[in-house]
Scaffold this motif. Structure first.
Motif, PDB file in Angstrom:
ATOM      1  N   PRO A 170       0.830  -1.211   0.000  1.00  0.00           N
ATOM      2  CA  PRO A 170       0.000   0.000   0.000  1.00  0.00           C
ATOM      3  C   PRO A 170       0.863   1.260   0.000  1.00  0.00           C
ATOM      4  N   HIS A 226       0.265   5.861  -0.146  1.00  0.00           N
ATOM      5  CA  HIS A 226      -0.704   6.964  -0.066  1.00  0.00           C
ATOM      6  C   HIS A 226      -0.095   8.169  -0.777  1.00  0.00           C
ATOM      7  N   HIS A 227      -0.487   8.346  -2.036  1.00  0.00           N
ATOM      8  CA  HIS A 227       0.087   9.396  -2.869  1.00  0.00           C
ATOM      9  C   HIS A 227      -1.046  10.154  -3.542  1.00  0.00           C
ATOM     10  N   THR A 273       5.066   8.110  -1.260  1.00  0.00           N
ATOM     11  CA  THR A 273       3.983   7.953  -0.293  1.00  0.00           C
ATOM     12  C   THR A 273       4.131   8.950   0.838  1.00  0.00           C
ATOM     13  N   SER A 323       0.977   6.196   5.870  1.00  0.00           N
ATOM     14  CA  SER A 323       0.077   5.115   5.483  1.00  0.00           C
ATOM     15  C   SER A 323       0.070   4.047   6.560  1.00  0.00           C
ATOM     16  N   LYS A 325       1.609  14.663  -0.685  1.00  0.00           N
ATOM     17  CA  LYS A 325       1.612  13.311  -0.118  1.00  0.00           C
ATOM     18  C   LYS A 325       2.988  12.658  -0.249  1.00  0.00           C
TER      19      LYS A 325
END
Length: 254
Positions: free
Chosen positions: A135, A137-138, A160, A163, A197
Motif C-alpha cells: 500500500p 498513499h500518494h 507515499t 500510510s 503526499k
C-alpha cells in the motif's frame, strides 16, 4: 538477488537520476531517468518492469527503452502495475500522440510491449523472486513493492505519505532486511509535503516508530540540493535507526 540503484533522486541535475531500480539483470522497479545509465546490451535484457505509479519521474525511461531495443527482443517487455496506472499510460503516454503505442508495434499479435495488471493483494513469482504490491498513499494511484527471496525480503515504498496500511504490511514481513522509503522534503516544507503526499523527516520518524521489524533503512527521493539538510533532520528525528541515504550506483544483495 542483487538490486542496483540506477536512480534514486527526487529530481535531476549534476548527475542525479530519478527513480529506477534494477533487480538482477532482467527486472526494473520504476523506469525513471536512471534507466538511461544502462548499456545498450543491458537494456536488451530487461523483461519486466514494475511501476509504482505513473508520474513522469518514474516512467520517463520506459518509452525510450522500447524504442531502442524492442526490435531486438524475442518477447515483449511486460509492464506490471495497478490497473489505474496502466490506464494512465494508455491514455496519456502510449497514445500515438505523446508516444507510439508499442502494444501494437509491429502488430498486436507480436508487440514490443505488454501490460499486465496487478491486484493490490496479488503476487508474481519470477525465477524465485516474489514481487508483491505494498500500500501507498500518494496523490495518484500508487503502490510500493515487497520483493521476497529465500534469503530475505526487501521493501520499497515508492512515493507515499503516511500510510497505516503500509506500516501494517511491513510489520507482516518478518524477514524484512532492507526498507527503501522516501523522504522528499525538509521539516520546514511540511505543508508542501502534506499537499503532495510525501514524507518529511518528522513524519518518517513516526512511521519508523510504528515498525515492529528492524530492517536497514535507506532514504530515497530526496529533493535536489536539499539532500544533506533532509538527512540531518532524519537522523535527528529518528536516532538509533542508523538511516542512510540511498545512493546512485549502490548495490543491495539478498
Amino acid at each position: 538477488m542483487k538490486l542496483t540503484v540506477l536512480g534514486c533522486s527526487g529530481g535531476i541535475g549534476s548527475g542525479r537520476q530519478t527513480t529506477c531500480l534494477l533487480v538482477d539483470d532482467d527486472v526494473l522497479i520504476d523506469a525513471g531517468s536512471g534507466l538511461t545509465a544502462l548499456d545498450f546490451e543491458q537494456l536488451v535484457k530487461i523483461d519486466h518492469v514494475f511501476l509504482t505509479h505513473a508520474h513522469l519521474d518514474h516512467v520517463l525511461g520506459l518509452p525510450l527503452l522500447l524504442d531502442s531495443v524492442g526490435d531486438l527482443r524475442g518477447a515483449p517487455v511486460t509492464v506490471h502495475a495497478l490497473p489505474e496506472v496502466l490506464e494512465v499510460l494508455s491514455e496519456h503516454l502510449f497514445n500515438w500522440k505523446l508516444w507510439p503505442d508499442f502494444r501494437r508495434i509491429p502488430n498486436a499479435e507480436a508487440p514490443w510491449l505488454r501490460f499486465e495488471a496487478l491486484a493490490a493483494d496479488g503476487a508474481l513469482t519470477l525465477d524465485g523472486r516474489v514481487f508483491r504490491p505494498l500500500p501507498a498513499h500518494h496523490v495518484v494511484p500508487a503502490c510500493g513493492y515487497h520483493v521476497a527471496t529465500a534469503a530475505g525480503s526487501l521493501a520499497f515504498s515508492g512515493d507515499t505519505g503516511h500510510s497505516d496500511a503500509l506500516i501494517a504490511a511491513l510489520n507482516a514481513i518478518p524477514d524484512l532486511r532492507h526498507l527503501i522509503i522516501e523522504t522528499s522534503f525538509e521539516n520546514e516544507l511540511k505543508d508542501i509535503a502534506i499537499l503532495a503526499k510525501h514524507h518529511w523527516p518528522e513524519s518518517l520518524a513516526a512511521e519508523l516508530q510504528a515498525l515492529r521489524v528492524a530492517p536497514e533503512v535507506w532514504i530515497t527521493h530526496l529533493k535536489p540540493g536539499n539532500e544533506a539538510a533532509i538527512m540531518n533532520e532524519v537522523r535527528t528525528a529518528a536516532p538509533g535507526w542508523g538511516v542512510e541515504a540511498l545512493m546512485q550506483g549502490q548495490v543491495i544483495t539478498l
